[in-house]
Motif scaffolding. Structure first.
Motif, mmCIF file in Angstrom:
data_model
loop_
_atom_site.group_PDB
_atom_site.id
_atom_site.type_symbol
_atom_site.label_atom_id
_atom_site.label_comp_id
_atom_site.label_asym_id
_atom_site.label_seq_id
_atom_site.Cartn_x
_atom_site.Cartn_y
_atom_site.Cartn_z
ATOM 1 N N GLU A 1 51.874 21.100 41.263
ATOM 2 C CA GLU A 1 52.351 22.470 41.459
ATOM 3 C C GLU A 1 51.235 23.352 42.017
ATOM 4 O OE1 GLU A 1 54.062 25.880 38.546
ATOM 5 O OE2 GLU A 1 54.789 23.842 38.212
ATOM 6 N N SER A 2 51.555 24.078 43.078
ATOM 7 C CA SER A 2 50.593 24.922 43.780
ATOM 8 C C SER A 2 50.476 26.294 43.119
ATOM 9 C CB SER A 2 51.057 25.080 45.232
ATOM 10 O OG SER A 2 50.223 25.974 45.906
ATOM 11 N N HIS A 3 49.237 26.787 43.028
ATOM 12 C CA HIS A 3 48.948 28.120 42.483
ATOM 13 C C HIS A 3 47.951 28.797 43.426
ATOM 14 C CE1 HIS A 3 50.862 27.023 38.667
ATOM 15 N NE2 HIS A 3 50.283 25.840 38.854
ATOM 16 N N ILE A 4 48.374 29.883 44.055
ATOM 17 C CA ILE A 4 47.536 30.590 45.024
ATOM 18 C C ILE A 4 46.700 31.639 44.293
ATOM 19 C CG2 ILE A 4 47.523 31.994 47.120
ATOM 20 C CD1 ILE A 4 48.610 29.164 47.523
ATOM 21 N N ALA A 5 45.412 31.696 44.638
ATOM 22 C CA ALA A 5 44.508 32.667 44.026
ATOM 23 C C ALA A 5 43.573 33.237 45.089
ATOM 24 C CB ALA A 5 43.693 32.010 42.920
ATOM 25 N N LYS A 6 43.232 34.492 44.902
ATOM 26 C CA LYS A 6 42.269 35.165 45.778
ATOM 27 C C LYS A 6 40.929 35.201 45.067
ATOM 28 C CE LYS A 6 44.966 37.011 49.072
ATOM 29 N NZ LYS A 6 44.773 36.894 50.473
ATOM 30 N N LEU A 7 39.883 34.876 45.802
ATOM 31 C CA LEU A 7 38.531 34.999 45.268
ATOM 32 C C LEU A 7 38.205 36.494 45.292
ATOM 33 C CD1 LEU A 7 35.928 33.641 44.293
ATOM 34 C CD2 LEU A 7 35.237 33.445 46.675
ATOM 35 N N SER A 8 38.211 37.129 44.122
ATOM 36 C CA SER A 8 38.099 38.584 44.072
ATOM 37 C C SER A 8 36.693 39.077 43.774
ATOM 38 C CB SER A 8 39.067 39.155 43.040
ATOM 39 O OG SER A 8 38.766 38.647 41.764
ATOM 40 N N GLN A 9 35.887 38.254 43.157
ATOM 41 C CA GLN A 9 34.521 38.654 42.816
ATOM 42 C C GLN A 9 33.601 37.458 42.892
ATOM 43 O OE1 GLN A 9 34.109 40.122 38.840
ATOM 44 N NE2 GLN A 9 34.281 42.240 39.461
ATOM 45 N N ARG B 1 29.392 36.690 42.281
ATOM 46 C CA ARG B 1 28.006 37.070 42.028
ATOM 47 C C ARG B 1 27.188 35.814 42.331
ATOM 48 N NH1 ARG B 1 27.680 38.972 36.256
ATOM 49 N NH2 ARG B 1 25.484 39.093 36.795
ATOM 50 N N MET B 2 26.474 35.845 43.422
ATOM 51 C CA MET B 2 25.760 34.682 43.932
ATOM 52 C C MET B 2 24.931 34.001 42.839
ATOM 53 S SD MET B 2 25.495 32.776 46.508
ATOM 54 C CE MET B 2 26.112 33.718 47.846
ATOM 55 N N ASN B 3 25.149 32.709 42.703
ATOM 56 C CA ASN B 3 24.474 31.851 41.716
ATOM 57 C C ASN B 3 24.740 32.272 40.273
ATOM 58 O OD1 ASN B 3 23.358 30.184 43.694
ATOM 59 N ND2 ASN B 3 21.606 31.531 43.946
ATOM 60 N N LYS B 4 25.828 33.047 40.033
ATOM 61 C CA LYS B 4 26.146 33.487 38.674
ATOM 62 C C LYS B 4 27.611 33.266 38.310
ATOM 63 C CE LYS B 4 22.527 36.895 38.021
ATOM 64 N NZ LYS B 4 21.652 36.078 37.255
ATOM 65 N N SER B 5 28.570 33.831 39.082
ATOM 66 C CA SER B 5 29.965 33.749 38.676
ATOM 67 C C SER B 5 30.920 33.878 39.852
ATOM 68 C CB SER B 5 30.286 34.839 37.643
ATOM 69 O OG SER B 5 30.173 36.106 38.240
ATOM 70 N N ALA B 6 32.165 33.466 39.608
ATOM 71 C CA ALA B 6 33.247 33.605 40.582
ATOM 72 C C ALA B 6 34.516 33.941 39.811
ATOM 73 C CB ALA B 6 33.439 32.314 41.366
ATOM 74 N N LYS B 7 35.288 34.906 40.343
ATOM 75 C CA LYS B 7 36.547 35.306 39.702
ATOM 76 C C LYS B 7 37.681 35.113 40.690
ATOM 77 C CE LYS B 7 38.955 39.093 37.434
ATOM 78 N NZ LYS B 7 38.915 40.519 37.054
ATOM 79 N N PHE B 8 38.736 34.450 40.228
ATOM 80 C CA PHE B 8 39.919 34.184 41.044
ATOM 81 C C PHE B 8 41.109 34.914 40.432
ATOM 82 C CE2 PHE B 8 37.055 30.614 41.452
ATOM 83 C CZ PHE B 8 37.051 30.368 42.809
ATOM 84 N N ASP B 9 41.780 35.748 41.221
ATOM 85 C CA ASP B 9 42.998 36.433 40.795
ATOM 86 C C ASP B 9 44.189 35.669 41.349
ATOM 87 O OD1 ASP B 9 42.121 38.819 39.373
ATOM 88 O OD2 ASP B 9 41.232 39.415 41.279
ATOM 89 N N PHE B 10 45.044 35.172 40.460
ATOM 90 C CA PHE B 10 46.212 34.419 40.899
ATOM 91 C C PHE B 10 47.285 35.362 41.422
ATOM 92 C CE2 PHE B 10 44.031 31.325 38.355
ATOM 93 C CZ PHE B 10 44.189 30.172 39.113
ATOM 94 N N VAL B 11 47.870 35.004 42.547
ATOM 95 C CA VAL B 11 48.915 35.804 43.175
ATOM 96 C C VAL B 11 50.205 35.606 42.384
ATOM 97 C CG1 VAL B 11 50.241 36.163 45.290
ATOM 98 C CG2 VAL B 11 47.804 35.558 45.435
#
Length: 90
Positions: free
Chosen positions: A52-60, A62-72
């Motif tokens: 099952e496919s789940h689309i997310a936008k990379l919203s934030q 922080r280089m070498n620290k974190s990544a946040k994905f907001d699911f559409v």
């Protein structure tokens, strides 16, 4: 449908520079997190679990620290969407 916050921590003995590609790139996420991860454009990811496919936008990022994905959300009127935040180091 109610939401629940889920937090889990793992200690990994790796430098942030080594770990960051595993939490911020399609190929890195596919190696350990999802069955398949592809990029639709520079900030849109398609995560696949159980076929099952789940689309997310990379919203934030922080280089070498974190990544946040907001699911559409499936419903365009939905305001309280799901997100995933991965932190490489504290």
């Amino acid at each position: 449908m109610s939401k629940h916050k889920f937090v889990i921590e793992f200690e990994l003995r790796a430098s942030p520079k080594v770990l960051f590609p595993y939490i911020s790139s399609a190929s890195g996420l596919q190696q350990w997190f999802a069955e398949k991860v592809t990029m639709k454009d520079s900030s849109t990811f398609d995560f696949v679990w159980d076929g099952e496919s789940h689309i997310a936008k990379l919203s934030q990022v922080r280089m070498n620290k974190s990544a946040k994905f907001d699911f559409v959300p499936n419903d365009p009127d939905e305001r309280d969407h799901n997100y995933l935040e991965l932190n490489g180091c504290k």
